[in-house]
Scaffold this motif. Structure first.
Motif, PDB file in Angstrom:
ATOM      1  N   HIS A 170       9.133   9.689  -5.546  1.00  0.00           N
ATOM      2  CA  HIS A 170       8.421   8.501  -6.004  1.00  0.00           C
ATOM      3  C   HIS A 170       9.277   7.285  -5.652  1.00  0.00           C
ATOM      4  O   HIS A 170      10.225   6.944  -6.366  1.00  0.00           O
ATOM      5  CB  HIS A 170       8.161   8.574  -7.507  1.00  0.00           C
ATOM      6  N   LEU A 171       8.950   6.654  -4.535  1.00  0.00           N
ATOM      7  CA  LEU A 171       9.685   5.493  -4.061  1.00  0.00           C
ATOM      8  C   LEU A 171       8.932   4.211  -4.412  1.00  0.00           C
ATOM      9  O   LEU A 171       7.750   4.239  -4.742  1.00  0.00           O
ATOM     10  CB  LEU A 171       9.866   5.572  -2.543  1.00  0.00           C
ATOM     11  N   ARG A 172       9.637   3.093  -4.317  1.00  0.00           N
ATOM     12  CA  ARG A 172       8.969   1.805  -4.496  1.00  0.00           C
ATOM     13  C   ARG A 172       8.007   1.584  -3.330  1.00  0.00           C
ATOM     14  O   ARG A 172       8.388   1.714  -2.158  1.00  0.00           O
ATOM     15  CB  ARG A 172       9.978   0.669  -4.551  1.00  0.00           C
ATOM     16  N   VAL A 173       6.769   1.248  -3.634  1.00  0.00           N
ATOM     17  CA  VAL A 173       5.753   0.980  -2.625  1.00  0.00           C
ATOM     18  C   VAL A 173       5.178  -0.401  -2.888  1.00  0.00           C
ATOM     19  O   VAL A 173       4.688  -0.677  -3.988  1.00  0.00           O
ATOM     20  CB  VAL A 173       4.626   2.039  -2.654  1.00  0.00           C
ATOM     21  N   ASP A 174       5.241  -1.273  -1.895  1.00  0.00           N
ATOM     22  CA  ASP A 174       4.703  -2.621  -2.009  1.00  0.00           C
ATOM     23  C   ASP A 174       3.387  -2.734  -1.245  1.00  0.00           C
ATOM     24  O   ASP A 174       3.154  -2.022  -0.273  1.00  0.00           O
ATOM     25  CB  ASP A 174       5.696  -3.651  -1.450  1.00  0.00           C
ATOM     26  N   ARG A 175       2.557  -3.627  -1.705  1.00  0.00           N
ATOM     27  CA  ARG A 175       1.309  -3.941  -1.016  1.00  0.00           C
ATOM     28  C   ARG A 175       1.481  -5.251  -0.270  1.00  0.00           C
ATOM     29  O   ARG A 175       1.962  -6.230  -0.858  1.00  0.00           O
ATOM     30  CB  ARG A 175       0.171  -4.069  -2.039  1.00  0.00           C
ATOM     31  N   LEU A 176       1.123  -5.290   1.014  1.00  0.00           N
ATOM     32  CA  LEU A 176       1.261  -6.523   1.768  1.00  0.00           C
ATOM     33  C   LEU A 176       0.307  -7.583   1.221  1.00  0.00           C
ATOM     34  O   LEU A 176      -0.903  -7.422   1.264  1.00  0.00           O
ATOM     35  CB  LEU A 176       0.963  -6.286   3.249  1.00  0.00           C
ATOM     36  N   ALA A 177       0.891  -8.667   0.718  1.00  0.00           N
ATOM     37  CA  ALA A 177       0.094  -9.792   0.237  1.00  0.00           C
ATOM     38  C   ALA A 177       0.012 -10.823   1.342  1.00  0.00           C
ATOM     39  O   ALA A 177       0.982 -11.067   2.066  1.00  0.00           O
ATOM     40  CB  ALA A 177       0.728 -10.393  -1.009  1.00  0.00           C
ATOM     41  N   SER A 178      -1.144 -11.457   1.488  1.00  0.00           N
ATOM     42  CA  SER A 178      -1.368 -12.325   2.638  1.00  0.00           C
ATOM     43  C   SER A 178      -1.690 -13.753   2.237  1.00  0.00           C
ATOM     44  O   SER A 178      -2.062 -14.041   1.104  1.00  0.00           O
ATOM     45  CB  SER A 178      -2.527 -11.768   3.475  1.00  0.00           C
ATOM     46  N   VAL A 179      -1.518 -14.642   3.233  1.00  0.00           N
ATOM     47  CA  VAL A 179      -1.893 -16.051   3.110  1.00  0.00           C
ATOM     48  C   VAL A 179      -2.758 -16.388   4.319  1.00  0.00           C
ATOM     49  O   VAL A 179      -2.271 -16.345   5.450  1.00  0.00           O
ATOM     50  CB  VAL A 179      -0.661 -16.968   3.085  1.00  0.00           C
ATOM     51  N   PRO A 180      -4.058 -16.711   4.149  1.00  0.00           N
ATOM     52  CA  PRO A 180      -4.795 -16.657   2.881  1.00  0.00           C
ATOM     53  C   PRO A 180      -4.995 -15.228   2.423  1.00  0.00           C
ATOM     54  O   PRO A 180      -4.860 -14.287   3.196  1.00  0.00           O
ATOM     55  CB  PRO A 180      -6.131 -17.321   3.240  1.00  0.00           C
ATOM     56  N   GLU A 181      -5.299 -15.063   1.165  1.00  0.00           N
ATOM     57  CA  GLU A 181      -5.505 -13.733   0.604  1.00  0.00           C
ATOM     58  C   GLU A 181      -6.676 -13.054   1.309  1.00  0.00           C
ATOM     59  O   GLU A 181      -7.745 -13.640   1.492  1.00  0.00           O
ATOM     60  CB  GLU A 181      -5.778 -13.828  -0.897  1.00  0.00           C
ATOM     61  N   ALA A 182      -6.452 -11.826   1.748  1.00  0.00           N
ATOM     62  CA  ALA A 182      -7.471 -11.109   2.509  1.00  0.00           C
ATOM     63  C   ALA A 182      -7.423  -9.631   2.157  1.00  0.00           C
ATOM     64  O   ALA A 182      -6.424  -9.121   1.653  1.00  0.00           O
ATOM     65  CB  ALA A 182      -7.261 -11.296   4.007  1.00  0.00           C
ATOM     66  N   GLY A 183      -8.537  -8.960   2.457  1.00  0.00           N
ATOM     67  CA  GLY A 183      -8.646  -7.553   2.118  1.00  0.00           C
ATOM     68  C   GLY A 183      -9.346  -7.399   0.783  1.00  0.00           C
ATOM     69  O   GLY A 183      -9.702  -8.384   0.131  1.00  0.00           O
ATOM     70  N   PRO A 184      -9.584  -6.157   0.361  1.00  0.00           N
ATOM     71  CA  PRO A 184      -9.192  -4.915   1.006  1.00  0.00           C
ATOM     72  C   PRO A 184     -10.033  -4.623   2.255  1.00  0.00           C
ATOM     73  O   PRO A 184     -11.033  -5.288   2.510  1.00  0.00           O
ATOM     74  CB  PRO A 184      -9.438  -3.867  -0.078  1.00  0.00           C
ATOM     75  N   TYR A 185      -9.585  -3.610   3.006  1.00  0.00           N
ATOM     76  CA  TYR A 185     -10.249  -3.197   4.229  1.00  0.00           C
ATOM     77  C   TYR A 185     -10.839  -1.806   4.019  1.00  0.00           C
ATOM     78  O   TYR A 185     -10.217  -0.942   3.412  1.00  0.00           O
ATOM     79  CB  TYR A 185      -9.262  -3.206   5.397  1.00  0.00           C
ATOM     80  N   ALA A 186     -12.035  -1.612   4.550  1.00  0.00           N
ATOM     81  CA  ALA A 186     -12.737  -0.354   4.288  1.00  0.00           C
ATOM     82  C   ALA A 186     -12.026   0.831   4.925  1.00  0.00           C
ATOM     83  O   ALA A 186     -11.794   1.859   4.273  1.00  0.00           O
ATOM     84  CB  ALA A 186     -14.176  -0.449   4.798  1.00  0.00           C
ATOM     85  N   VAL A 187     -11.663   0.694   6.209  1.00  0.00           N
ATOM     86  CA  VAL A 187     -11.012   1.800   6.923  1.00  0.00           C
ATOM     87  C   VAL A 187      -9.873   1.222   7.760  1.00  0.00           C
ATOM     88  O   VAL A 187     -10.033   0.925   8.944  1.00  0.00           O
ATOM     89  CB  VAL A 187     -12.004   2.568   7.821  1.00  0.00           C
ATOM     90  N   GLY A 188      -8.705   1.050   7.145  1.00  0.00           N
ATOM     91  CA  GLY A 188      -7.536   0.556   7.851  1.00  0.00           C
ATOM     92  C   GLY A 188      -6.900   1.655   8.685  1.00  0.00           C
ATOM     93  O   GLY A 188      -6.615   2.738   8.180  1.00  0.00           O
TER      94      GLY A 188
END
Length: 332
Positions: free
Chosen positions: A7-25
């Motif tokens: 169980h490692l630290r997992v970050d979510r990429l935050a964007s400018v401008p805020e975008a996502g989520p994506y259906a099938v990345g």
């Protein structure tokens, strides 16, 4: 044989401008010259770029579903789509805009074995040849009509090198390029194979089972290889990353906060960050990480993604929409 779940630290990429989520990345590709990660949103019909330092996000709308992408040394993109392979020129957006424009030129079209097919997973081998697989979009049919195809740039054709696939995935090569990995994600298969790979001809042979994910968790989706030759596979529907040693032993299993990890790629200035694209489940079951790109440090680095050989035109037809600038560059 299983191993302890990490169980490692997992970050979510935050964007400018805020975008996502994506259906099938899918198809994350690290772009070192831009300090950026690119990926595709298949059903959203777009290519995405995320600049790591600034969080700046850009979307390019594409007229078909894009299964995977690769860059050449001049910054153009090869995109494997529904009807074939295309050279894509990506133009910079106007200042502050999220959406940008692209020009496309057809390169080669496969002879699909039935209707309702598209390209799925693909990338360059260590010599810069592009290979990608096809699949029937309706997975419920379970049709083994998919193939792994190699792009013959000189002849502008696609050459079948592996057939009988249902949902092709997991394409990767060992650091020396002499071993090719390939998986089939369909629930009736869940297999990863290895092949001996002829680096001169671009032909895989001597296929054998490398790992049977019916013994482990999830279905084998997109993959990458680290600097030590370890094969990292996304366990779709298993909320995990699995690392297999070159001899086929499962030696690491890392829990992820997204149910359907789709593909992984090493990136960052030292190639020591593992980025994972994900698929967002339909309905209320989706969580805050589903459909976003995840980032984690796994204690080992990756290998630079090979760029395409000389197979894309230097200029593309079409008049870029006003406000577009130059296309991104990639060091050869």
């Amino acid at each position: 044989m299983s191993c302890a779940i990490e169980h490692l630290r997992v970050d979510r990429l935050a964007s400018v401008p805020e975008a996502g989520p994506y259906a099938v990345g899918e198809s994350p590709v690290w772009h070192a010259a831009q300090d950026a990660l690119y990926w595709v949103d298949i059903t959203g019909k777009r290519i995405v770029r995320h600049v790591i330092e600034t969080g700046r996000r850009t979307h390019w709308a594409i007229p078909e579903q894009v299964g995977c992408i690769a860059f050449d040394g001049a910054g153009s993109v090869l995109a494997a789509m529904e009807s074939g392979l295309f050279a894509v020129q990506l133009y910079e957006p106007p200042a502050g805009a999220l959406e940008a424009h692209a020009s496309l030129q057809a390169l080669a079209s496969p002879r699909f074995r039935c209707q309702g097919m598209r390209f799925n997973d693909g990338r360059c081998d260590r010599q810069g040849r592009f290979l990608a697989g096809t699949m029937v979009m309706d997975m419920s049919l379970g049709l083994a009509a998919g193939e792994l195809l190699r792009h013959d740039a000189a002849a502008r054709t696609l050459v079948p090198v592996v057939d009988g696939l249902i949902v092709q995935n997991g394409l990767a090569w060992s650091p020396d390029g002499r071993t090719m990995y390939l998986s089939d994600s369909h629930p009736s298969r869940r297999l990863i194979w290895t092949f001996d790979y002829d680096v001169d001809a671009g032909v895989p042979h001597s296929r054998r089972v490398f790992a049977d994910l019916n013994r482990y968790v999830g279905r084998p989706d997109g993959a990458t290889v680290d600097e030590a030759g370890g094969y990292w596979i996304c366990a779709n529907d298993g909320a995990a990353l699995l690392r297999f040693a070159p001899d086929g032993r499962l030696d690491r299993q890392i829990a992820l906060p997204a149910a359907k990890p789709a593909m992984c790629a090493f990136g960052g200035k030292r190639l020591d960050t593992l980025y994972v694209t994900t698929i967002r489940p339909a309905g209320a079951s989706a969580g805050e990480y589903d459909g976003h790109v995840l980032a984690l440090h796994v204690g080992i680095g990756g290998i630079p993604e090979p760029v395409l050989g000389d197979c894309l035109p230097r200029t593309l037809p079409g008049d870029p929409i006003a406000g577009s600038g130059t296309a991104p560059g990639l060091d050869p």
